[in-house]
Design an enzyme around this catalytic site. Structure first.
Site, short mmCIF file in Angstrom:
data_model
loop_
_atom_site.label_atom_id
_atom_site.label_comp_id
_atom_site.label_asym_id
_atom_site.label_seq_id
_atom_site.Cartn_x
_atom_site.Cartn_y
_atom_site.Cartn_z
N LYS A 225 0.81 -1.23 0.00
CA LYS A 225 0.00 0.00 0.00
C LYS A 225 0.84 1.28 0.00
O LYS A 225 0.45 2.27 -0.61
CB LYS A 225 -0.93 0.03 1.22
CG LYS A 225 -2.20 -0.76 1.06
CD LYS A 225 -3.09 -0.52 2.28
CE LYS A 225 -4.44 -1.17 2.11
NZ LYS A 225 -5.37 -0.80 3.18
N ASN B 3 -4.75 2.17 -2.07
CA ASN B 3 -5.36 0.84 -2.03
C ASN B 3 -6.09 0.49 -3.32
O ASN B 3 -6.62 -0.60 -3.45
CB ASN B 3 -6.30 0.68 -0.83
CG ASN B 3 -7.67 1.27 -1.10
OD1 ASN B 3 -7.78 2.27 -1.79
ND2 ASN B 3 -8.70 0.64 -0.58
N ASP C 220 -10.21 3.57 1.10
CA ASP C 220 -10.49 3.33 2.53
C ASP C 220 -11.08 4.60 3.13
O ASP C 220 -11.95 4.55 4.00
CB ASP C 220 -9.20 3.00 3.30
CG ASP C 220 -8.70 1.59 3.01
OD1 ASP C 220 -9.53 0.74 2.63
OD2 ASP C 220 -7.49 1.35 3.15
N GLY D 182 -5.67 3.64 17.50
CA GLY D 182 -4.77 3.08 16.50
C GLY D 182 -4.07 4.17 15.72
O GLY D 182 -4.54 5.31 15.67
N ALA D 183 -2.92 3.81 15.13
CA ALA D 183 -2.15 4.80 14.37
C ALA D 183 -1.45 4.16 13.18
O ALA D 183 -0.47 4.68 12.67
CB ALA D 183 -1.13 5.48 15.29
N GLY D 184 -1.98 3.02 12.70
CA GLY D 184 -1.41 2.36 11.54
C GLY D 184 -2.02 2.91 10.26
O GLY D 184 -2.58 4.00 10.23
N GLY D 185 -1.89 2.13 9.18
CA GLY D 185 -2.36 2.58 7.87
C GLY D 185 -3.86 2.86 7.85
O GLY D 185 -4.31 3.86 7.29
N ALA D 186 -4.64 1.99 8.46
CA ALA D 186 -6.09 2.18 8.46
C ALA D 186 -6.45 3.45 9.23
O ALA D 186 -7.30 4.23 8.79
CB ALA D 186 -6.76 0.96 9.07
N ARG E 57 3.79 7.14 17.83
CA ARG E 57 3.24 6.87 16.50
C ARG E 57 1.93 7.65 16.30
O ARG E 57 1.64 8.12 15.21
CB ARG E 57 2.98 5.36 16.38
CG ARG E 57 3.15 4.86 15.00
CD ARG E 57 3.07 3.36 14.93
NE ARG E 57 2.86 2.96 13.55
CZ ARG E 57 2.24 1.85 13.19
NH1 ARG E 57 1.79 1.01 14.11
NH2 ARG E 57 2.09 1.55 11.92
N GLY F 75 -17.20 -4.13 11.19
CA GLY F 75 -16.08 -3.94 10.28
C GLY F 75 -16.37 -4.27 8.83
O GLY F 75 -15.61 -3.88 7.93
P1 ATR Z 1 -2.82 -1.33 9.64
O1 ATR Z 1 -2.10 -0.84 8.42
O2 ATR Z 1 -3.80 -2.45 9.35
O3 ATR Z 1 -3.46 -0.23 10.42
P2 ATR Z 1 -0.47 -1.50 11.32
O4 ATR Z 1 0.16 -0.38 10.60
O5 ATR Z 1 0.35 -2.68 11.66
O6 ATR Z 1 -1.72 -2.07 10.54
O7 ATR Z 1 -1.16 -0.91 12.67
C1 ATR Z 1 -1.72 -1.73 13.63
C2 ATR Z 1 -2.33 -0.89 14.74
O8 ATR Z 1 -2.82 -1.77 15.76
C3 ATR Z 1 -1.33 0.02 15.45
O9 ATR Z 1 -2.02 1.17 15.92
C4 ATR Z 1 -0.86 -0.86 16.61
O10 ATR Z 1 -0.33 -0.14 17.71
P3 ATR Z 1 1.25 0.24 17.75
O11 ATR Z 1 1.41 1.42 16.83
O12 ATR Z 1 1.54 0.58 19.17
O13 ATR Z 1 1.99 -0.97 17.26
C5 ATR Z 1 -2.17 -1.49 16.99
N1 ATR Z 1 -2.00 -2.73 17.75
C6 ATR Z 1 -1.62 -3.95 17.27
N2 ATR Z 1 -1.58 -4.87 18.27
C7 ATR Z 1 -1.96 -4.20 19.40
C8 ATR Z 1 -2.14 -4.60 20.77
N3 ATR Z 1 -1.92 -5.87 21.17
N4 ATR Z 1 -2.54 -3.67 21.66
C9 ATR Z 1 -2.77 -2.38 21.27
N5 ATR Z 1 -2.63 -1.95 20.00
C10 ATR Z 1 -2.22 -2.85 19.07
#
Ligand code: ATR
Length: 273
Positions: free
Chosen positions: A65, A85, A100, A124-128, A152, A232
């Site tokens: 992505k 995406n 998305d 959360g702070a990942g791609g989504a 992050r 979801g």
């Molecule tokens: P995506 O692109 O699907 O969003 P990602 O970039 O791997 O995937 O992001 C995953 C998210 O889930 C992140 O916000 C991650 O928190 P961190 O930035 O601290 O890693 C969160 N996450 C994954 N496992 C977790 C857990 N066990 N407890 C809390 N947050 C979690």
């Protein structure tokens, strides 16, 4: 026949083919949707190859992505979010989009939730989370991003907007919030929620991006607290309808795609768990 597909690695059990094929069948289109497990070291060649073969459109998933930004002309939204995406191949152009973002907006619209001016807690702070934060800021929400790794969250809010917090801030943030969104993977195939149950309340709309199971622990607890819930599959559906519309210029048959997606999800769960 128009060929569409999903490029990722691993592809695993993708729900997109069934959802898009349902749209082609409903509208009697001569099109097909297939999956491509691409070689991560040959992404650019894969995109060029798809263009040369006359592929009409590709969805893109993990791990491509972000990297694919360099192989396409991204639109403003995709560039701003930093992820693509959906790719459209048209004449000599290869354009990159992020459905998305529109998918989240349409999921709320479908449920008659007006986001403008709402106080939103985004976990959360990942791609989504990046795509979701982009939309929330665009429609004028007051966004608090809470992430396990607070730095992050700060990176995300610095580039896209909102305030950054650790997960320990959730009890302070939730009482005043209108909307709560889980954009982490917590709850996927596990009986766990990223949000303490006692801070949920009946004035919330709670959305989860986890779709397996559809009724996550977070959504179960939110419903129990009297909150409205959005599962979801809605975001998954609407990122798909948005891609379909981008590629074909036609209105997506939303109900047909939703039915196919949910039926596949229920079979998938009973088959694999
Ligand atoms: P995506 O692109 O699907 O969003 P990602 O970039 O791997 O995937 O992001 C995953 C998210 O889930 C992140 O916000 C991650 O928190 P961190 O930035 O601290 O890693 C969160 N996450 C994954 N496992 C977790 C857990 N066990 N407890 C809390 N947050 C979690």
């Amino acid at each position: 026949m128009d060929v569409y597909g999903l490029l990722g690695n691993p592809i695993g059990h993708s729900l997109s083919p069934v959802m898009h094929e349902a749209a082609y069948a409903a509208l009697d289109l001569d099109a097909t949707y297939v999956t491509f497990e691409g070689d991560p070291d040959r992404l650019e060649a894969a995109i060029e190859g798809a263009a040369a073969l006359g592929v009409s459109g590709l969805n893109v998933t993990i791990p491509f992505k972000q990297a694919v930004l360099d192989s396409v002309e991204p639109d403003d939204t995709a560039r701003h979010i930093g992820a693509v995406n959906t790719i459209a191949f048209e004449d000599d152009r290869v354009t990159g989009h992020n459905t998305d973002a529109a998918g989240v907006r349409r999921a709320f619209e479908y449920h008659d939730v007006d986001l403008a001016g709402k106080r939103v807690v985004l976990v959360g702070a990942g791609g989504a989370a990046r795509a979701i934060d982009h939309v929330l800021i665009e429609v004028g929400c007051d966004v608090s991003v809470a992430n396990r790794t607070e730095s992050r969250a700060r990176e995300l809010t610095d580039s896209l907007g909102g305030t950054a917090h650790g997960l320990s801030a959730l009890p302070d943030l939730l009482p005043d919030a209108d909307v709560l969104i889980n954009a982490t993977s917590v709850g996927m195939a596990e009986d766990r929620s990223p949000v303490p149950e006692e801070v949920l309340h009946g004035d919330l709309v709670v959305m989860d991006i986890v779709y397996s199971p559809l009724e996550t622990t977070l959504l179960k607890e939110a419903a129990h607290a009297g909150a409205e819930t959005i599962d979801g599959a809605w975001m998954l559906l609407f990122q798909g309808t948005e891609a379909f519309e981008l590629w074909t210029g036609m209105d997506a048959p939303v109900e047909d795609m939703n039915r196919a997606l949910r039926s596949e999800l229920s079979e998938y769960r009973s088959g694999s768990d």
